[in-house]
Scaffold this motif. Structure first.
Motif, PDB file in Angstrom:
ATOM      1  N   HIS A 142      39.560  34.617  29.755  1.00  0.00           N
ATOM      2  CA  HIS A 142      37.934  34.370  29.626  1.00  0.00           C
ATOM      3  C   HIS A 142      37.461  33.128  29.050  1.00  0.00           C
ATOM      4  N   GLU A 160      33.493  28.715  33.394  1.00  0.00           N
ATOM      5  CA  GLU A 160      34.213  29.043  34.413  1.00  0.00           C
ATOM      6  C   GLU A 160      35.043  28.092  35.562  1.00  0.00           C
ATOM      7  N   GLY A 212      34.453  43.655  30.442  1.00  0.00           N
ATOM      8  CA  GLY A 212      34.329  42.470  29.604  1.00  0.00           C
ATOM      9  C   GLY A 212      35.045  42.844  28.296  1.00  0.00           C
ATOM     10  N   ARG A 247      30.919  39.749  40.284  1.00  0.00           N
ATOM     11  CA  ARG A 247      31.431  38.215  39.845  1.00  0.00           C
ATOM     12  C   ARG A 247      32.714  38.124  40.697  1.00  0.00           C
ATOM     13  N   ASP A 298      30.761  36.573  23.760  1.00  0.00           N
ATOM     14  CA  ASP A 298      29.942  37.719  23.902  1.00  0.00           C
ATOM     15  C   ASP A 298      29.715  37.905  22.308  1.00  0.00           C
ATOM     16  N   MET A 311      36.966  33.334  33.788  1.00  0.00           N
ATOM     17  CA  MET A 311      35.753  34.185  33.983  1.00  0.00           C
ATOM     18  C   MET A 311      34.690  34.460  32.688  1.00  0.00           C
ATOM     19  N   HIS A 312      33.725  34.148  32.731  1.00  0.00           N
ATOM     20  CA  HIS A 312      32.729  34.369  31.612  1.00  0.00           C
ATOM     21  C   HIS A 312      32.103  35.806  31.800  1.00  0.00           C
ATOM     22  N   ALA A 313      32.811  37.041  31.608  1.00  0.00           N
ATOM     23  CA  ALA A 313      32.162  38.263  31.624  1.00  0.00           C
ATOM     24  C   ALA A 313      31.426  38.899  30.822  1.00  0.00           C
ATOM     25  N   ALA A 370      38.492  42.412  32.573  1.00  0.00           N
ATOM     26  CA  ALA A 370      37.281  41.832  33.310  1.00  0.00           C
ATOM     27  C   ALA A 370      36.269  42.612  33.623  1.00  0.00           C
ATOM     28  N   ASP A 382      29.630  46.568  33.879  1.00  0.00           N
ATOM     29  CA  ASP A 382      30.638  46.651  34.841  1.00  0.00           C
ATOM     30  C   ASP A 382      30.247  46.056  36.217  1.00  0.00           C
ATOM     31  N   ASN A 436      29.950  42.533  36.374  1.00  0.00           N
ATOM     32  CA  ASN A 436      31.293  41.778  36.456  1.00  0.00           C
ATOM     33  C   ASN A 436      32.044  42.226  37.789  1.00  0.00           C
TER      34      ASN A 436
END
Length: 260
Positions: free
Chosen positions: A200, A231, A46, A21, A204, A8-10, A43, A15, A18
């Motif tokens: 991840h 992802e 992030g 997602r 970031d 996942m690309h948080a 997650a 929140d 995310n």
């Protein structure tokens, strides 16, 4: 049992984005027949959100985050394991929540915090064997750095875990590549368990992540793996009975108790 895992690309500190997602991934996983979705360490917040955001977004084990993830699980008729910042009184923990959406929730707190970043933001949990059962498979949970201490996986294996779930935030670099590329399969083999190590991807403002999520089988082979970038929704079939020969040939857990 078919499981899914989202590399996942948080979005750090968001929140709401995310959780949305995670909800989308749960729908995709369920449509493909999965009974469990795993997402990375922290997650929900992030990983790179920072201590102020962790403190602001932290939620009790029975709070709003758990309620929302449980609702997503119930809607999609699958279980979810997701990393989140957990608040208990004045303390914040780096935790993972298991919820099946129909009444079974369990929380594991990371016991081995990595570096000053985590130690400043979180209180360490006490090493524990947090176990649940899903679809006839016994699941145990760790988080990221925990899996790098062989004692933690061994403890779960001795407690009867068949699948060890490890949400992670592995950074880019030579050490991360080695951990993902070698250590995870060794942990699976030396304990004759499945290991789902879910990371991840992207970056970031604080960290760049290695990706390289993978699901290893008891014989050390990979059932699924993700690339370093992007992802990816992974799928794997978890059938402990398929590895009876491997357990018979590699009797590490049995032989631990033998002295002669």
């Amino acid at each position: 049992m078919r499981i899914a895992a989202l590399q996942m690309h948080a979005i750090a500190g968001d929140d709401e984005a995310n959780i949305q997602r995670i909800a989308a991934a749960a729908a995709d996983a369920a449509s493909a027949g999965a009974k469990l979705l795993i997402v990375p360490e922290l997650a929900v917040t992030g990983y790179g959100a920072g201590d102020a955001a962790f403190a602001r977004l932290a939620s009790p084990a029975t709070g709003d985050v758990a309620a929302r993830l449980s609702a997503i699980a119930q809607e999609n008729r699958l279980a979810i394991v997701a990393g989140f910042a957990e608040r208990e009184g004045s303390h914040v923990y780096n935790s993972a929540l298991f919820t099946d959406g129909i009444g079974t929730n369990a929380v594991y707190r990371k016991s081995h915090l990595y570096g000053d970043y985590e130690r400043h933001a979180f209180r360490p949990g006490v090493p524990a064997s947090v176990m649940v059962e899903l679809g006839g498979v016994r699941l145990g949970m760790l988080i990221c750095y925990d899996v790098e201490f062989p004692e933690n996986v061994r403890r779960l294996a001795l407690a009867g875990a068949e699948l060890v779930i490890v949400p992670t935030a592995l950074p880019k670099g030579a050490a991360g590549t080695f951990i993902a590329g070698h250590m995870i399969q060794v942990r699976a083999f030396e304990n004759q368990v499945f290991v789902a190590y879910i990371n991840h991807c992207g970056a970031d403002d604080r960290f760049s992540y290695a990706g390289l999520s993978r699901i290893a089988a008891p014989d050390g082979m990979l059932l699924a793996e993700a690339p370093a970038e992007g992802e990816t929704l992974l799928f794997a079939e978890i059938r402990p009975e398929d590895y009876a020969v491997s357990r018979a040939e590699n009797t590490y857990l049995v032989d631990l108790g033998r002295t002669g």
